[in-house]
Design an enzyme around this catalytic site. Structure first.
Site, PDB file in Angstrom:
ATOM      1  N   ASP A   1      35.600 -20.446  14.845  1.00 41.49           N
ATOM      2  CA  ASP A   1      34.661 -20.859  15.904  1.00 41.49           C
ATOM      3  C   ASP A   1      35.443 -21.566  17.007  1.00 41.49           C
ATOM      4  O   ASP A   1      36.629 -21.883  16.844  1.00 41.49           O
ATOM      5  CB  ASP A   1      33.522 -21.738  15.363  1.00 41.49           C
TER       6      ASP A   1
ATOM      7  N   GLU B   1      23.775 -46.835 -13.185  1.00 41.53           N
ATOM      8  CA  GLU B   1      24.623 -47.750 -12.412  1.00 41.53           C
ATOM      9  C   GLU B   1      26.061 -47.556 -12.871  1.00 41.53           C
ATOM     10  O   GLU B   1      26.322 -47.242 -14.035  1.00 41.53           O
ATOM     11  CB  GLU B   1      24.213 -49.206 -12.676  1.00 41.53           C
TER      12      GLU B   1
ATOM     13  N   LYS C   1      30.802 -17.579  18.488  1.00 40.03           N
ATOM     14  CA  LYS C   1      29.443 -17.340  17.943  1.00 40.03           C
ATOM     15  C   LYS C   1      28.453 -17.674  19.037  1.00 40.03           C
ATOM     16  O   LYS C   1      28.524 -18.743  19.634  1.00 40.03           O
ATOM     17  CB  LYS C   1      29.176 -18.292  16.768  1.00 40.03           C
TER      18      LYS C   1
ATOM     19  N   ARG D   1      24.195 -17.378  20.258  1.00 38.77           N
ATOM     20  CA  ARG D   1      22.808 -16.944  20.095  1.00 38.77           C
ATOM     21  C   ARG D   1      22.265 -16.758  21.509  1.00 38.77           C
ATOM     22  O   ARG D   1      22.082 -17.739  22.245  1.00 38.77           O
ATOM     23  CB  ARG D   1      22.000 -18.007  19.338  1.00 38.77           C
TER      24      ARG D   1
ATOM     25  N   ARG E   1      31.524 -34.950   8.647  1.00 36.53           N
ATOM     26  CA  ARG E   1      30.877 -34.094   9.642  1.00 36.53           C
ATOM     27  C   ARG E   1      29.756 -34.827  10.384  1.00 36.53           C
ATOM     28  O   ARG E   1      29.296 -34.356  11.408  1.00 36.53           O
ATOM     29  CB  ARG E   1      30.371 -32.802   8.982  1.00 36.53           C
ATOM     30  N   GLN E   2      29.347 -35.986   9.855  1.00 40.14           N
ATOM     31  CA  GLN E   2      28.327 -36.784  10.562  1.00 40.14           C
ATOM     32  C   GLN E   2      29.073 -37.832  11.387  1.00 40.14           C
ATOM     33  O   GLN E   2      29.030 -39.025  11.090  1.00 40.14           O
ATOM     34  CB  GLN E   2      27.391 -37.431   9.555  1.00 40.14           C
TER      35      GLN E   2
ATOM     36  N   GLY F   1      29.375 -19.537   4.875  1.00 39.44           N
ATOM     37  CA  GLY F   1      28.736 -18.692   5.894  1.00 39.44           C
ATOM     38  C   GLY F   1      29.639 -18.440   7.100  1.00 39.44           C
ATOM     39  O   GLY F   1      29.811 -17.286   7.524  1.00 39.44           O
TER      40      GLY F   1
ATOM     41  N   ASP G   1      20.944 -46.559 -16.792  1.00 39.68           N
ATOM     42  CA  ASP G   1      20.185 -46.261 -15.561  1.00 39.68           C
ATOM     43  C   ASP G   1      21.078 -45.648 -14.483  1.00 39.68           C
ATOM     44  O   ASP G   1      20.678 -45.572 -13.321  1.00 39.68           O
ATOM     45  CB  ASP G   1      19.511 -47.530 -15.037  1.00 39.68           C
TER      46      ASP G   1
ATOM     47  N   SER H   1      29.214 -23.742   2.750  1.00 45.43           N
ATOM     48  CA  SER H   1      28.410 -22.623   2.241  1.00 45.43           C
ATOM     49  C   SER H   1      29.209 -21.319   2.271  1.00 45.43           C
ATOM     50  O   SER H   1      28.865 -20.354   1.613  1.00 45.43           O
ATOM     51  CB  SER H   1      27.161 -22.454   3.096  1.00 45.43           C
TER      52      SER H   1
HETATM   53  C1  R5P Z   1      32.592 -27.093  11.024  1.00 46.52           C
HETATM   54  O1  R5P Z   1      32.779 -27.679  12.082  1.00 46.52           O
HETATM   55  C2  R5P Z   1      33.630 -27.020   9.958  1.00 46.52           C
HETATM   56  O2  R5P Z   1      34.918 -27.006  10.510  1.00 46.52           O
HETATM   57  C3  R5P Z   1      33.425 -25.819   9.076  1.00 46.52           C
HETATM   58  O3  R5P Z   1      33.574 -24.639   9.871  1.00 46.52           O
HETATM   59  C4  R5P Z   1      32.055 -25.799   8.445  1.00 46.52           C
HETATM   60  O4  R5P Z   1      31.784 -27.045   7.837  1.00 46.52           O
HETATM   61  C5  R5P Z   1      31.961 -24.688   7.421  1.00 46.52           C
HETATM   62  O5  R5P Z   1      30.681 -24.680   6.882  1.00 46.52           O
HETATM   63  P1  R5P Z   1      30.092 -23.404   6.146  1.00 46.52           P
HETATM   64  O6  R5P Z   1      31.116 -22.953   5.144  1.00 46.52           O
HETATM   65  O7  R5P Z   1      28.831 -23.932   5.503  1.00 46.52           O
HETATM   66  O8  R5P Z   1      29.801 -22.371   7.180  1.00 46.52           O
END
Ligand code: R5P
Length: 310
Positions: free
Chosen positions: A167, A36, A190, A192, A93-94, A223, A34, A221
């Site tokens: 960033d 575990e 960055k 918006r 990150r949380q 990104g 299962d 990701s």
């Molecule tokens: C964010 O604060 C982290 O330092 C990274 O910049 C972030 O986790 C990168 O995430 P991704 O590759 O999804 O843009």
């Protein structure tokens, strides 16, 4: 001193054990039908100084549970001291409430690791240094920066380098690297402008004709970095390379990086590289095994770990 490897990154645990000239402790981590997890340590650990190596990377919850159950097995096996060696600390990150009625999962994970039986934690490039304070046990946070700085100095000798933070949140880390290498710093801002309008990337600093090196702690990701690389090339950078401690590389990240203007992305082996990572033309891994091994030796000998970075 004994080293127990869980399953998230066995090659790293083996390399650490080899650097310390010792075998891994015989243990098995298995799954019941299962799913575990069942852990059995096949050697006596009574009175021993035990290090459990496990990154809580993908699949994060399984790997975390494996770590917790292994810590429990060692505590119940009367180990004298147990150090959780978590090169990549997932859930980092949380680290704050991002909105009303949201969790602080990094704190919960810290509680779980402590409650399961860890007496100390050894980790690397925590997403936020303050996470050390989520634990009431000692935490040693290692840095990949010296390893990266040496590599950059070799590979970019004689070139017109510029360190770039992808960033505003990463400026401190990038400034540290620029200081180590005695070179200039640029920042990507960055923004918006209005809801529903796509993000604008402003490059702060004159990157024209420079070999830009983006530094960050995590690539997930991809990104953040791919967009940063596009913005830098649009600002007439000569080339864009990247140095990242933790290659989380979820979903289509490797494909995204492969088709980006990034000349080379260097990550560490804090997370085991997938086959896609191994074959990608513009991805390479540097090992942290000697650094982890030395830190573990120092913890065991009760000598200074911070002096590794002086
Ligand atoms: C964010 O604060 C982290 O330092 C990274 O910049 C972030 O986790 C990168 O995430 P991704 O590759 O999804 O843009």
């Amino acid at each position: 001193m004994k080293i127990v490897a869980c399953n998230s990154n066995r090659p790293l645990a083996e390399a650490v054990a080899a650097a310390l000239h010792m075998p891994l402790t015989r243990a098995s981590v298995r799954r019941f039908a299962d799913m575990e997890i069942f852990v059995e340590i096949h050697e006596n650990v009574r009175g021993e100084d035990v290090f459990v190596v496990q990154s809580t990377s993908y699949p994060a919850n399984d790997n975390l549970m494996e770590l917790l159950i292994t810590l429990d097995a060692l505590r119940r096996g009367s180990a004298r001291r147990v150090t959780a060696v978590v090169p990549y600390f997932g859930y980092a990150r949380q680290d704050r409430k991002s909105g009303p009625r949201t969790p602080i999962s990094a704190k919960l994970v810290a509680n779980l690791i402590t409650e399961a039986g860890a007496n100390r934690v050894l980790t690397m490039d925590l997403h936020a240094g303050q996470i050390q304070g989520f634990f009431d046990i000692p935490v040693d946070n290692l840095y990949a920066a010296p390893l990266f700085a040496r590599d950059i100095a070799e590979r970019f000798a004689g070139r017109d380098m510029m360190i770039v933070s992808p960033d505003v949140g990463g400026v401190l880390r990038a400034r540290g690297m620029a200081t180590r290498l005695n070179c200039d710093l640029a920042i990507i801002d960055k923004r918006r402008e209005r809801a529903g309008v796509s993000e604008v990337m402003n490059v702060i600093g004159d990157v024209a004709g420079r070999d830009c090196i983006l530094v960050d702690d995590i690539v997930d990701s991809g990104g953040t970095l791919c967009n940063a690389a596009v913005a830098l090339m649009a600002s007439k950078a000569r080339s864009v390379s990247v140095y990242i401690t933790h290659g989380v590389l979820s979903g289509g990240a490797v494909a995204r990086i492969s088709s980006s203007p990034i000349a080379m992305m260097t990550i560490t082996d804090s997370i085991l590289g997938t086959e896609a990572v191994r074959v990608a033309q513009n991805l390479r891994q540097l090992t942290i095994a000697p650094l982890l091994a030395e830190a573990m030796r120092r913890i065991s000998d009760e000598s200074s770990v911070s002096s590794l970075f002086e």
